[in-house]
Design an enzyme around this catalytic site. Structure first.
Site, PDB file in Angstrom:
ATOM      1  CG  ASP A   1      -5.202   7.410  12.826  1.00 30.76           C
ATOM      2  OD1 ASP A   1      -6.368   7.841  12.732  1.00 30.76           O
ATOM      3  OD2 ASP A   1      -4.467   7.239  11.842  1.00 30.76           O
TER       4      ASP A   1
ATOM      5  N   GLY B   1       0.826  -1.193   0.000  1.00 35.80           N
ATOM      6  CA  GLY B   1       0.000   0.000   0.000  1.00 35.80           C
ATOM      7  C   GLY B   1       0.857   1.238   0.000  1.00 35.80           C
TER       8      GLY B   1
ATOM      9  CD  GLN C   1       4.428   1.920  -2.237  1.00 36.28           C
ATOM     10  OE1 GLN C   1       4.154   2.882  -2.940  1.00 36.28           O
ATOM     11  NE2 GLN C   1       3.604   0.917  -2.071  1.00 36.28           N
TER      12      GLN C   1
ATOM     13  CE  LYS D   1       4.588   4.532   7.733  1.00 34.37           C
ATOM     14  NZ  LYS D   1       3.822   4.794   8.980  1.00 34.37           N
TER      15      LYS D   1
END
Length: 424
Positions: free
Chosen positions: A138, A24, A30, A45
C-alpha cells in the site's frame, strides 16, 4: 506533520504514552502525537471502540508483527504495542514533517533531481523490506513522510509475507489504494511479488514530479478497469523528460517488465550523477527542500502563539527556479494522493462508511476476468537549478516544546480551550 488539539472524549494517555494532540484519523482508528515517560515523541495509533472485533484485532496484531520484523533507516520504527488491550494500540517513531501527498498539494511538484533522490532513498528502503520476505502492498504519497532526516515509509497495515497467498480479507476482494495499485493486485492475483511495490513506487514518483497519479476517474469501477486494462497507458503528462523512461518501466503493465528495487536505485543514481552531483548530495538537498516549519501547539491559539515560538525562515529558490506553490504543474484541488476506504460487495453497490480521512480501498472484483553527515561541495555544476534555504536571520532557532513541561501545560490549555468552545 500537522497536529490538532485533543477533543474532550480523547484519552489523556494510552499504554503509558501521554497524548498531546491528534495527528490524523481514518475509518479504523485515530493517530495521536504522544510522549513516552522518558520524553520520546511517538505516533500512537488506536483502534476505534466501534470497530474493535476479532477480525480487526487479528489484522492489528498482524501489523504489529510486521513492524517487529521490518527495520531500516527509511522505516518508522515500532516502539511499543498492545493488540489485546481494550482499545488496541501501537506506538511508532514520530516523524516531524508532512507526508509527500500534502507537501506536493501545498507546494507543487518536486524538481526532477529531488524526485530521483526520493526514488533512490525509498527504493533502497523497500529493498530491506523485501529482503525480509515482506511486501508493503500500500505504498502511496500519504505513506511517505518527509522528515528532517529524510523520507520514511509508514503504515504496514496491509503488508504481507511475499511467499504467502493467505489474507485476512474476505474471498475475492482486493485491498489497497486503486490509483497506486498494480494490475495484478487489482485483479486479485496471489501470491504477489516485490514488483507490486516497484509499481506503487512509480506512482509515488510520478505524483512527486507532476502532482497527479497514473490513473484517475470519478467512478471506482472505471478506475479499476483503467488500471487492469493493458491497452490503457498510464498518464505521464508533465513528466520531466529525464524521468520518463524510468517511470514508464516502473509502471509497466506486466510485473516481469518492471525493474527490481536495486535497479531503480542504480538508475536514479546514474541520472543524478549525470547532472554532476553525488546521490548523497541530492538526498541532503531533498531533505532541505522538503523540511517543514515545526507545527507547535501554540500556533492553534493566537492569544498565546507569541510566547515561545519563532518560526523558521521560509524556503527560497534561486532566480532560475519556480518557487514551490507557484509551479506550472501544481496539483488540482480535487486530486488526492490517496483513496477513501470503500467496502463494496458487488460492482453496483454504493460505497458505505467513508472515513473523514482517506485510507485504502477494499473492493470486490467485478467479474471472473477481473478477480484479482559530509559537507556538500561548493558550487556544483548545476547549483543554479536547485532551490536553497534562506540564510540565517540572526535570531535563535525555534525551540521545540515537545520534550518540556511547557508542552504538557500547552496541551492542557488546548484541551480546556477546546472544551470551552464545544457545544456539548
Amino acid at each position: 506533520m500537522q497536529t490538532t488539539p485533543l477533543s474532550p472524549e480523547d484519552p489523556a494517555q494510552i499504554g503509558g504514552f501521554e497524548l498531546l494532540g491528534r495527528i490524523g484519523q481514518g475509518g479504523m482508528g485515530q493517530v495521536y502525537l504522544g510522549e513516552s515517560p522518558g520524553g520520546e515523541p511517538a505516533a500512537v495509533k488506536v483502534i476505534k471502540p466501534s470497530v474493535v472485533d476479532s477480525t480487526s484485532r487479528l489484522r492489528f496484531a498482524q501489523e504489529i508483527d510486521i513492524l517487529k520484523t521490518v527495520w531500516g533507516a527509511r522505516i518508522a520504527q515500532l516502539l511499543d504495542a498492545d493488540a489485546d488491550a481494550e482499545q488496541p494500540w501501537l506506538a511508532t517513531e514520530y516523524v516531524e514533517g508532512p507526508d509527500l501527498g500534502k507537501h506536493v498539494m501545498t507546494h507543487g511538484p518536486l524538481p526532477a533531481l529531488l524526485v530521483l533522490s526520493l526514488g533512490a532513498t525509498i527504493a533502497e528502503g523497500l529493498g530491506y523490506v523485501h529482503k525480509q520476505g515482506l511486501l508493503h502492498r500500500d505504498l502511496k504519497p500519504a505513506n511517505i513522510l518527509l522528515g528532517p532526516n529524510g523520507p520514511k515509509i509508514i503504515d504496514f497495515g496491509l503488508a504481507v509475507f511475499a511467499e504467502s497467498s493467505a489474507s485476512l480479507t474476505a474471498a475475492n476482494t482486493v485491498v489497497g489504494t486503486p490509483s497506486c495499485m498494480p494490475p495484478e493486485q487489482a485483479n486479485g492475483e496471489k501470491p504477489l511479488t516485490s514488483a507490486v511495490d516497484v509499481y506503487a513506487l512509480g506512482t509515488v514518483l510520478l505524483f512527486a514530479a507532476t502532482g497527479h497519479l497514473p490513473y484517475h476517474a470519478n467512478n471506482i469501477h472505471v478506475l479499476f478497469h483503467m488500471v487492469t486494462d493493458p491497452a490503457t497507458a498510464p498518464d505521464l503528462t508533465g513528466t520531466p523528460p529525464e524521468l520518463a523512461p524510468l517511470l514508464t518501466s516502473m509502471l509497466s503493465h506486466r510485473a516481469e517488465d518492471r525493474p527490481t528495487v536495486s535497479k531503480v536505485v542504480q538508475q536514479c543514481r546514474a541520472l543524478v550523477e549525470a547532472q554532476g552531483l553525488k546521490l548523497a548530495q541530492a538526498r541532503r538537498r531533498l531533505t532541505t527542500y522538503t523540511a517543514a516549519p515545526l507545527q507547535e501547539f501554540l500556533s492553534v491559539l493566537p492569544a498565546v502563539a507569541s510566547q515561545d515560538v519563532t518560526p523558521p525562515a521560509p524556503a527560497l529558490s534561486d532566480p532560475a527556479d519556480t518557487p514551490p506553490g507557484n509551479g506550472p504543474r501544481s496539483a488540482p484541488a480535487d486530486e488526492s494522493a490517496a483513496e477513501p476506504t470503500l467496502f463494496l460487495t458487488s460492482p453496483h453497490q454504493a460505497p458505505v462508511g467513508l472515513p473523514a480521512q482517506p485510507e485504502s480501498t477494499v473492493l470486490a472484483p467485478q467479474s471472473a476476468q477481473d478477480e484479482r553527515g559530509d559537507q556538500e561541495e561548493e558550487n556544483p555544476s548545476n547549483a543554479q537549478n536547485m532551490p536553497r534555504r534562506a540564510r540565517g536571520t540572526g535570531r535563535p532557532p525555534a525551540r521545540s516544546l515537545r520534550h518540556s513541561a511547557q508542552a504538557r501545560r500547552t496541551a492542557q490549555q488546548l484541551r480546556e480551550a477546546y472544551a470551552a468552545r464545544a457545544a456539548f
